[in-house]
Scaffold this active site. Structure first.
Site, PDB file in Angstrom:
ATOM      1  N   SER A  16      -7.583 -22.479  -3.766  1.00  0.00           N
ATOM      2  CA  SER A  16      -7.703 -23.775  -4.458  1.00  0.00           C
ATOM      3  C   SER A  16      -6.873 -23.803  -5.741  1.00  0.00           C
ATOM      4  CB  SER A  16      -9.164 -24.112  -4.735  1.00  0.00           C
ATOM      5  OG  SER A  16      -9.704 -23.295  -5.738  1.00  0.00           O
ATOM      6  N   HIS A 112      -8.713 -15.644 -14.383  1.00  0.00           N
ATOM      7  CA  HIS A 112      -9.951 -14.891 -14.193  1.00  0.00           C
ATOM      8  C   HIS A 112     -11.120 -15.809 -14.540  1.00  0.00           C
ATOM      9  CE1 HIS A 112     -12.542 -11.402 -13.938  1.00  0.00           C
ATOM     10  NE2 HIS A 112     -13.137 -11.846 -15.027  1.00  0.00           N
ATOM     11  N   THR A 144      -1.449  -6.923 -17.548  1.00  0.00           N
ATOM     12  CA  THR A 144      -1.034  -5.618 -18.045  1.00  0.00           C
ATOM     13  C   THR A 144      -1.786  -4.574 -17.217  1.00  0.00           C
ATOM     14  OG1 THR A 144      -2.770  -5.697 -19.696  1.00  0.00           O
ATOM     15  CG2 THR A 144      -0.593  -6.459 -20.402  1.00  0.00           C
TER      16      THR A 144
HETATM   17  C1  GRF Z   1     -10.978 -18.114  -8.721  1.00  0.00           C
HETATM   18  O1  GRF Z   1     -12.232 -18.280  -9.306  1.00  0.00           O
HETATM   19  C2  GRF Z   1     -10.111 -17.217  -9.561  1.00  0.00           C
HETATM   20  O2  GRF Z   1     -10.342 -17.351 -10.920  1.00  0.00           O
HETATM   21  C3  GRF Z   1     -10.536 -15.841  -9.100  1.00  0.00           C
HETATM   22  O3  GRF Z   1     -10.754 -15.974  -7.723  1.00  0.00           O
HETATM   23  C4  GRF Z   1     -11.066 -17.323  -7.411  1.00  0.00           C
HETATM   24  C5  GRF Z   1     -10.048 -17.762  -6.423  1.00  0.00           C
HETATM   25  O4  GRF Z   1     -10.276 -19.056  -5.938  1.00  0.00           O
HETATM   26  N1  GRF Z   1      -9.563 -14.857  -9.486  1.00  0.00           N
HETATM   27  P1  GRF Z   1      -9.143 -19.824  -5.150  1.00  0.00           P
HETATM   28  O5  GRF Z   1      -8.701 -18.916  -4.004  1.00  0.00           O
HETATM   29  O6  GRF Z   1      -8.043 -20.142  -6.081  1.00  0.00           O
HETATM   30  O7  GRF Z   1      -9.831 -21.059  -4.627  1.00  0.00           O
END
Ligand code: GRF
Length: 226
Positions: A16, A112, A144
């Site tokens: 997404s 994140h 990093t």
């Molecule tokens: C998101 O919450 C992102 O922050 C984390 O994993 C999830 C991925 O969701 N690293 P998507 O695949 O972008 O829907």
């Protein structure tokens, strides 16, 4: 005029965040070109979304490699075939080794789902609920070698409500992810963002007056004039 920056997006799942970037590109709010979408999993849902939008996709299956170094190298070769200016991790669920991270130093970013440095790693929403924090959110950062600890580019905060469960909190954070990731990539594409001496340097308007308070505290009424 400078050439438009090109991106490669790495995903492992539904994609997404990748979609929010592609939407921003087609809406004209992100002046960049998505050269390719790569995944370590052939069953990542986002691959079909990208392909349907005409974006080239590649799979580098981590299970086909004896160790992390071999996988990292194959992934780097697949990335370099697109010669991107920026590598965008968007729900990419493999830890990348130091060699990979150094190879793309200053042009590798991640999103994140927590306000780093709080809650690095997995299950961030569950842990935020367990800790009882009142404010949670997401972070875009340069990558990093230290997992989920790179220089912060942008963060968005959301309140944690008493009625929240993991799913409702995740959905509230994800809506903000879809706002801030295109913004951060846009700053990079416009040459307004770079990594310098371990800090994210940003040439963008900043508002020093804002405060986010959760639960919301209404402003005090003005004092009565005497
Ligand atoms: C998101 O919450 C992102 O922050 C984390 O994993 C999830 C991925 O969701 N690293 P998507 O695949 O972008 O829907």
């Amino acid at each position: 005029m400078n050439a438009m920056k090109s991106l490669v997006i790495l995903i492992s799942g539904r994609g997404s965040n990748m979609e929010s970037l592609l939407a921003a590109v087609s809406a004209g709010t992100l002046p960049a070109r998505v050269a390719g979408v790569l995944s370590n999993r052939a069953d990542a849902g986002g691959l079909a979304t990208a392909a349907a939008l005409g974006v080239p996709t590649r799979v580098v299956d981590h299970r086909a490699f004896a160790d992390r170094e071999a996988f990292d190298l194959a992934m780097a070769e697949a990335i370099d075939a697109f010669a991107p200016d920026l590598v965008v991790l968007a729900g990419f669920m493999r830890i990348l080794g130091d060699g990979f991270v150094q190879r793309y130093a200053g042009r590798l970013i991640n999103i994140h789902p927590s306000l780093l440095p709080a809650f690095p790693g997995l299950h961030t929403h569950r842990r935020a609920l367990e800790e009882g924090v009142r404010i949670h959110g997401c972070t875009v950062h340069f990558v990093t070698p230290a997992l989920d600890h790179g220089p912060v580019i942008v963060q968005a905060a959301v309140p944690v409500l008493d009625a929240d469960d993991e799913a409702s909190l995740a959905a509230r954070v994800l809506a903000q992810e879809h706002r801030v990731y295109p913004l951060a990539v846009r700053w990079f594409a416009e040459n307004r963002l770079r990594l310098k001496e371990g800090r994210a340097l940003l040439d963008a308007p900043q508002d020093a007056g804002g405060a986010l308070i959760a639960p919301f505290v209404p402003p005090a009424p003005p004092p009565l004039s005497t």
